[in-house]
Design an enzyme around this catalytic site. Structure first.
Site, short mmCIF file in Angstrom:
data_model
loop_
_atom_site.label_atom_id
_atom_site.label_comp_id
_atom_site.label_asym_id
_atom_site.label_seq_id
_atom_site.Cartn_x
_atom_site.Cartn_y
_atom_site.Cartn_z
CB ALA A 129 -13.80 4.41 69.00
CE LYS A 130 -15.16 10.62 75.24
NZ LYS A 130 -15.73 9.87 76.37
CB VAL A 131 -16.98 7.26 66.79
CG1 VAL A 131 -17.52 7.65 65.43
CG2 VAL A 131 -15.71 6.44 66.66
#
Ligand SMILES: *Cc1c(COP(=O)(O)O)cnc(C)c1O
Length: 318
Positions: free
Chosen positions: A171-173
């Site tokens: 995820a692009k967290v």
């Protein structure tokens, strides 16, 4: 390069010129798109984001692989259990609107959703309402024109890519990018263009924001997804390579396999297709951008710029 950027005053002039920003559903000037210092995301990294590019094509500006980016944005939101106040179609429209409203012919686009100031308890549940913005600005080659032509110099980072049970690396967290920022700062300080991060067992994970490929004996090797981000550019490059007749294998690989490669390169929306010329002071192949890499780079640029009708389905005209 952006590492030199220093704000003149605290909270002051950004060097990024983003014009009109879509901020929780409305287009506002950059100066008005502001948040509280008590924003949860600012304290704990609880944000998610995407990075897209729009390119100038013969039929006007087009966003590349909009659907896939928006889908991943919502997957990241799901990982963080965000309550998204806008659905995927509204975000698609917001992305197109920002490019249109600013009159860009080509640009980088950054959708972001974050936990606001409703609580500063580390656990934002049970109410997890996210705020959302989409900004876009004109951004040339991420690693510099020189790196694109001659190849980038990488060094293996002393920072490992976090294991799958430590952080959600698919995820692009926001918080994940502490790892990337540490690696990239270290690489720059050591005179390199980018960092190569290994996983905790020492296998190649990825760059700070790019997936890694290499060529050996005419075969294209893609680093398999164990702990790295499932890049949309990686998927694009694999598709293009197969269509060009290359055999593509997804492998777990070590850094010395890269030292022995004929060619290597990095891919990402920001970095596009950038050759790697040196890793840890060792030339890869001839130490210059290799012919297969340049061929794939040319194919990629042709597709994103709408010059290959076969892949028109990946373009959304603004
Ligand atoms: C965004 C990103 C990439 C590249 O992904 P694309 O979908 O190709 O832009 C690779 N690695 C990391 C860590 C990233 O954040």
């Amino acid at each position: 390069m952006s590492t030199e950027a220093r704000p003149k005053s605290i909270g002051g002039d950004s060097k990024i010129k983003a014009g009109l920003i879509w901020f929780n559903g409305r287009l506002v000037p950059q100066e008005e798109a502001k948040v509280s210092v008590l924003t949860h995301a600012l304290h704990y990294g609880t944000s998610i984001f995407e990075g897209l590019r729009a390119y100038e094509t013969p039929k006007g500006p087009a966003v590349f692989r909009l659907q896939e980016h928006t889908e991943r944005f919502f997957h990241s939101a799901r990982v963080m259990r965000f309550e998204m106040p806008f659905g995927p179609e509204a975000i698609n429209q917001a992305i197109l609107e920002v490019v249109r409203a600013n009159g860009y012919r080509s640009c980088y686009i950054r959708p972001l959703a974050w936990m606001g100031a409703h609580t500063l308890g580390v656990n934002p549940l049970p109410n997890n309402p996210a705020e959302v913005m989409v900004a876009a600005w004109e951004w040339g080659t991420y690693l510099g024109d020189e790196a694109v032509r001659k190849g980038a110099r990488l060094i293996t980072s002393s920072w490992a890519r976090f294991p799958a049970n430590v952080m959600p690396g698919k995820a692009k967290v926001g918080g994940n990018y502490v790892n990337s920022a540490l690696a990239r700062m270290e690489a720059h300080q050591a005179g390199a263009d980018e960092a190569l991060l290994l996983d905790k067992e020492g296998f190649i994970a990825e760059g700070s924001g790019e997936n890694i490929f290499f060529f050996r004996g005419g075969v294209l090797y893609a680093i398999e997804h164990s702990v790295n981000l499932m890049g949309i550019t990686r998927d694009t490059v694999i598709t293009l390579a197969r269509d060009l007749g290359y055999e593509v294998r997804e492998v777990r690989a070590t850094r010395d396999q890269l030292y022995m490669a004929d060619e290597a390169f990095m891919v990402g929306t920001a970095a596009e297709v950038t050759p790697i010329s040196y890793l840890d002071h060792r030339p890869i192949g001839t130490g210059e951008a290799g012919p297969h890499t340049l061929r794939l780079r040319a194919a990629y640029m042709e597709v994103v710029q709408g010059k290959n009708p076969r892949y028109e389905g990946w373009l959304t005209y603004v």
